[in-house]
Design an enzyme around this catalytic site. Structure first.
Site, PDB file in Angstrom:
ATOM      1  CE  LYS A 118      -4.065   1.128  -5.818  1.00 32.84           C
ATOM      2  NZ  LYS A 118      -5.082   0.859  -6.835  1.00 32.84           N
ATOM      3  CE  LYS A 220       2.110  -5.208 -10.729  1.00 29.52           C
ATOM      4  NZ  LYS A 220       0.858  -4.812 -11.295  1.00 29.52           N
ATOM      5  CE  LYS A 223       1.853   3.058 -14.336  1.00 31.43           C
ATOM      6  NZ  LYS A 223       0.464   3.419 -14.520  1.00 31.43           N
TER       7      LYS A 223
END
Ligand code: ADP
Ligand code: TRP
Length: 356
Positions: A118, A220, A223
């Site tokens: 992140k 995968k 969102k």
């Protein structure tokens, strides 16, 4: 529901948007199965504080919490069988988070894979570059990498430890956070010479953990990838998404290896279609008679069988603010009771005692 002697199961999902098939098969459907097995004392929550670590937005956050609780209920979580609550409704979590942070090293937090990922994304650094420490230290803006993101694992550990949970059903991507939770529990227990926190383990019903693929050919469903089928998707929208899924030119010779985009469709079929339907299309692939259009039509049909009833319940529950309020109030009361007891014990062993 709280019952003496039963193992405590706890899990949560961040309030960052609507739930998709990855969340459903990777998490929510397992929550429902655990609840319905009647073996555990179940607690499921909406991690709204964790959502603040990446995308704080006051309007969206409140909506997202509502979306997720609605989707929990629509998918089968039952407030009479499970404690369903919002993380921020348990302020004891925030206090224990502060206390536990005194026993967490910033080095171990900085080495966490999810933090590095992140932080790299926030700083716009290439994913193979490992040297992000100097970049982080050199930047002042909290918009880039905030301390909440760094201490994400402490907060997650506290969610689990404050309820003294034994089993935590989460996907593979959360394994490292669970490992840290165990480490923090051991460290706290041994530092103060107590047995306050049990060490939690992951939980799956046997079999390999599912990784639900997206519709864009690789990776995968997620969102942030923009490749999701949502539980709330309308029939037309869902069909369109499936019909547009990436495939390839089709097998040219019998028994050709299956490319990733096509394997992804088979994987989705494994999760949603009957075994003979899947076999039919696999055979058709092997003898080169497959038509991807037919496979997609069937897949859309089978996904809709799962999602449409959930969507209908979502639409019903969503309008019933009074019901949602009752569920969350009852959940918060139960969750706080246990959390307050654990926090009292933690304060006591740390020497935080009142003089009056
Ligand atoms: P997202 O990746 O869409 O942001 P989250 O990180 O909020 O989803 O994940 C919530 C839960 O859903 C976690 O337990 C995670 O392991 C699970 N999950 C998310 N995406 C998938 C997927 N594609 N396959 C399996 N499980 C998933
Ligand atoms: N970190 C988890 C995720 O991204 C969400 C979460 C927060 C969680 N606290 C938790 C999951 C406690 C299980 C237990 O999916």
């Amino acid at each position: 529901m709280k019952e003496e002697g039963k193992e405590i199961v706890l899990s949560g999902i961040r309030a960052t948007g609507n739930l998709h098939l990855g969340n459903y098969f990777g998490a929510l459907s397992k929550f429902v199965r655990m609840q319905d097995s009647d073996v555990y004392d179940n607690m499921f929550f909406i991690a709204d504080l964790h959502a603040l670590t990446t995308a704080p937005d006051p309007k969206l956050l409140h909506e997202n919490v509502k979306n997720i609780v609605t989707e929990y209920l629509a998918a089968g979580l039952d407030p009479e069988k499970s404690t369903i609550f919002v993380q921020s409704d348990v302020p004891e979590v925030s206090e224990l988070y502060l206390l536990l942070n005194m026993h967490v090293g910033i080095g171990e937090l900085m080495r966490t894979a999810s933090f590095k990922d992140k932080a790299r994304k926030a700083l716009g650094i290439r994913s193979d570059s490992d040297n992000i420490e100097s970049e982080i230290i050199g930047t002042d803006s909290n918009k880039r990498v905030n301390a909440g993101l760094l201490t994400y694992p402490t907060l997650m550990a506290v969610d689990i430890l404050i309820q003294k949970a034994h089993k935590v059903p989460v996907g593979k991507d959360q394994e490292q956070h669970l490992e840290l939770t165990r480490r923090f529990a051991r460290r706290f227990n041994s530092f103060y010479g107590v047995e306050l926190f049990p060490e939690p383990t992951n939980f799956d019903f046997g079999g390999k953990p599912v990784k639900v693929p997206g519709l864009d050919g690789s990776g995968k469903m997620g969102k942030s990838e923009g490749n999701c089928i949502y539980l709330i998707d309308e029939e037309k929208v869902l069909r369109k998404k499936v019909m547009r899924a990436v495939t390839d030119e089709g097998p040219k010779e019998p028994n050709s290896p299956v490319s990733e985009p096509v394997q992804n469709l088979f994987t989705l079929m494994e999760l949603t279609s009957a075994p003979d339907v899947l076999q039919h299309f696999k055979d058709a692939y092997a003898d080169c008679s497959i038509r991807y259009g037919d496979l997609k039509k069937q897949l859309a049909e089978d996904i809709l069988k799962i999602t449409l009833p959930i969507r209908e319940r979502i639409l019903d529950i969503r309008n019933d603010d009074a019901y949602i309020g009752r569920v969350l109030r009852q959940g918060a009361e139960r969750a706080r009771e246990r959390a307050a007891a654990t926090l009292r014990e933690a304060r006591e062993v740390m020497g935080i005692r009142k003089f009056y």
